[in-house]
Enzyme design. Structure first.
Site, PDB file in Angstrom:
ATOM      1  N   GLU A 484      10.049  -5.156  -1.112  1.00 27.68           N
ATOM      2  CA  GLU A 484       9.092  -4.453  -1.981  1.00 27.68           C
ATOM      3  C   GLU A 484       8.594  -5.482  -3.166  1.00 27.68           C
ATOM      4  OE1 GLU A 484       7.177  -1.995  -2.026  1.00 27.68           O
ATOM      5  OE2 GLU A 484       6.779  -1.713  -3.879  1.00 27.68           O
ATOM      6  N   GLU A 491       0.038  -8.358  -2.679  1.00 26.59           N
ATOM      7  CA  GLU A 491      -1.198  -7.378  -2.924  1.00 26.59           C
ATOM      8  C   GLU A 491      -1.954  -7.831  -4.014  1.00 26.59           C
ATOM      9  OE1 GLU A 491       1.223  -3.816  -2.960  1.00 26.59           O
ATOM     10  OE2 GLU A 491      -0.322  -2.995  -1.708  1.00 26.59           O
TER      11      GLU A 491
END
Ligand code: M6R
Length: 611
Positions: A484, A491
């Protein structure tokens, strides 16, 4: 992806649509446009963000009491003015916005081209629009009828909203597979992809279902199915405040949402976890307890960050409940021929509740008789509605495209489910149960403590912002946290990052390590601690730069790591809820330091409603 807004009523439509598009920009921001109906049909559209459209429209006559607007995440056709929505039909009589993909558009385009149609854009939307107009022309029927006929031939997902120059008192919309909410005001109606553009005008909403058509006038809302039968609209009250969708003094929604986590986790626990009584109350679990506790197997389906939450849940459920768990990417699951057996339970995890791959994966599993339990954030969303039972994460609206508070809320809900099942199955003893619910109760406070280190993490972001690559490593419950952390960095900072189980590193990724590679270890104290210390040594021996997230009181890792981020001690099952916070902050501050809009990372959209 793509955000749509529409309005019909006594007010000026343009400002309502523009404000709504800004709220929906998280769904796509390649281009934006509006069509306004007032003595004719005017269409304005522009490549770029909603603000670019707004600027281009200064000084234009935008008066209208009915209109539609769109913010695009490009699928068919590159982002440019031509491909921006709304599109107009060949005759110029109709304007349409669309969210979704018309999969058989190429076939329809061939048919229309043979009939002499020419296309101004490269989009599937314009093809569908002309297909509808062609049916209307050939059959001499009303738009509504033509739409119904057209949709019976359409393969794919859509929300479409149409304006007809010749019927300025009506907006027509239809839905299959993409979200559509209708707000009911006094003598006015609002349409949007989610409730955020609507809440300041009305709290009464209708969620349109798949294969439904809405015919909307100022004072009238008619819902029909594709068979032309009327459906009684189910009016719901929105439980959402305007403040929840505003930035509240932060420069970015992502930052606001990271800092909200002590509250969102608290909200997620509230009314469910009672430490004094030692109980967990979750109606969705309780009402289906036999089905869930007797599951032969739990198959978790999700995408992206929700998939990472699913990986943590796999470890937690297997440990506490002794039920075998598999975690599947929804996008893979839906296309293979998975074996689903009697007694299998599908746990579908989704923030938006609208992810197309997850929805279709659920449908595939349902076809094979599986019981679906949804863990969803957005109330009333598609996944919440198609699940047999479920639990909301109650994290509130998440607008930053990179998921943060939804992830921690998912971890909390999934852990509560596991604890509840474990108690029912008697696979956990009372002491461990009591210890874990106390640990859960303390999470909001521990997260608050981590957030206090934000300035220090911002300094680290400055130090590492020019890295070209990064490696994130963790073991056990912290392995999904590493994944994560890497996803967050990729991102929003566009730095290439990989998450890996720390022990796997020596089977390949260690070849990447040199003095320029930052390696982030999620190394809070757990049963693997000594092992991960060895992994850190291995990286140091190859001159990698180690940044370690460690538990307070750890005296070993600070001597090895280049930088450490200290977080409060927690049970290893609970640690991911805490250890993930500094990684969110690190990624966010690196993105900001590099000058990026972390709320709207390139090429992404919040809600992936296309496959
Ligand atoms: O709404 P969902 O949880 O179903 O979305 C799944 C993914 O698209 C989402 O988590 C995505 O990976 C985020 N951008 C992660 O930050």
């Amino acid at each position: 992806m793509c955000g749509i807004v529409a309005y019909i009523g006594p007010r000026e439509a343009y400002p309502i649509i523009l404000k709504g598009l800004k709220r929906l920009e998280y769904r796509g921001y390649d281009s934006a446009g509006v069509a306004l109906l007032n003595h004719g049909l005017k269409i304005y559209k522009k490549k770029g963000k909603v603000a670019d459209l707004e600027e281009s429209l200064i000084g234009k006559d935008l008066q209208a009491n009915a209109g539609i607007g769109h913010t695009r995440w490009a699928t068919h056709g590159e982002p440019n003015d031509r491909n921006a929505h709304p599109h107009s039909s060949a005759s110029g009589k109709l304007a349409m916005i669309h969210n979704g993909i018309i999969e058989n558009y190429a076939q329809l385009k061939v048919e229309l081209t043979k009939k002499g149609y020419q296309f101004k854009s490269d989009t599937d939307t314009e093809v569908l629009l002309n297909f509808i107009e062609d049916i209307q022309k050939n059959n001499g029927c009303e738009l509504e009828e033509a739409l119904r006929i057209a949709l019976k031939r359409v393969v794919g997902a859509y929300v479409i909203v149409l304006l007809d120059r010749e019927h300025p008192d009506t907006i027509i919309a239809a839905r299959k597979g993409s979200p559509l909410v209708i707000g009911i005001g006094k003598g006015e109606h609002f349409l949007a992809s989610d409730a955020s553009p609507i809440i300041e005008y009305t709290k009464e909403v209708v969620y349109v279902n798949d294969y439904e058509l809405a015919i909307i006038k100022r004072d009238e809302l008619i819902l029909k199915n594709l068979g032309n039968e009327k459906i009684t609209p189910y009016i719901q009250k929105l439980d959402l405040e305007l403040t929840a969708i505003e930035k509240g003094g932060y420069d970015f929604f992502m930052l606001k949402e990271i800092f909200e986590q002590p509250d969102t986790i608290f909200d997620c626990l509230r009314g469910r976890l009672d430490v004094t009584k030692g109980t967990i109350t979750m109606a969705g679990v309780q009402n289906n307890i036999e089905q869930l506790k007797n599951a032969n197997r739990i198959i978790i389906i999700a995408c992206g960050t929700s998939w990472h939450a699913g990986l943590v849940a796999e470890y937690v459920i297997e440990e506490l409940c002794r039920i075998p768990v598999e975690v599947e990417y929804a996008s893979e699951f839906r296309y293979r021929n998975p074996v689903i057996q009697k007694g299998d339970v599908i746990l579908a995890i989704s923030q938006s509740g609208e992810t197309a791959d997850t929805i279709v994966a659920i449908e595939r599993a349902k076809e094979q008789g599986a019981f679906i339990f949804g863990v969803v954030n957005v109330v009333g969303s598609s996944i919440a509605r198609i699940s047999n039972a479920g639990a909301y994460t109650h994290a509130g609206p998440e607008i930053g495209v990179a998921s943060t508070k939804a992830f921690t809320a998912q971890l909390v809900v999934l852990t509560m489910i596991a604890l509840k099942l474990a108690m029912e199955k008697k696979t956990i003893d009372q002491d461990r149960y009591t210890h874990l619910i106390n640990e859960l109760h303390n999470v909001p406070e521990k997260v608050r403590e981590v957030l206090q280190a934000h300035q220090y993490i911002q300094e680290l972001a400055e130090k590492y912002k020019n890295a070209k690559d990064a490696l994130y490593l963790g073991r056990g419950y912290n392995f999904p946290v590493a994944l994560e952390g890497a996803l967050k960095l990729k991102e929003i900072s566009y730095i290439h990052a990989e998450g890996y189980p720390a022990a796997e590193m020596k089977h390949g990724p260690i070849a990447l390590v040199d003095e320029s590679l930052p390696v982030v270890f999620v190394a809070t104290r757990d049963s693997y601690h000594e092992k991960i210390v060895s992994n850190i040594q291995e990286i140091k021996a190859r001159k990698g730069k180690v940044i370690a997230v460690i538990s307070e009181g750890d005296e070993i890792i600070p001597k090895l790591a280049n930088d450490v981020i200290v977080v409060p001690e927690a049970d290893e099952l609970i640690a991911p809820m805490i250890g993930t916070i500094p990684l969110q902050l690190l990624a966010c501050y690196i993105g900001i330091a590099k000058g990026y809009d972390v709320d709207k990372p390139r090429n992404l959209a919040k809600s992936v409603t296309v496959e």
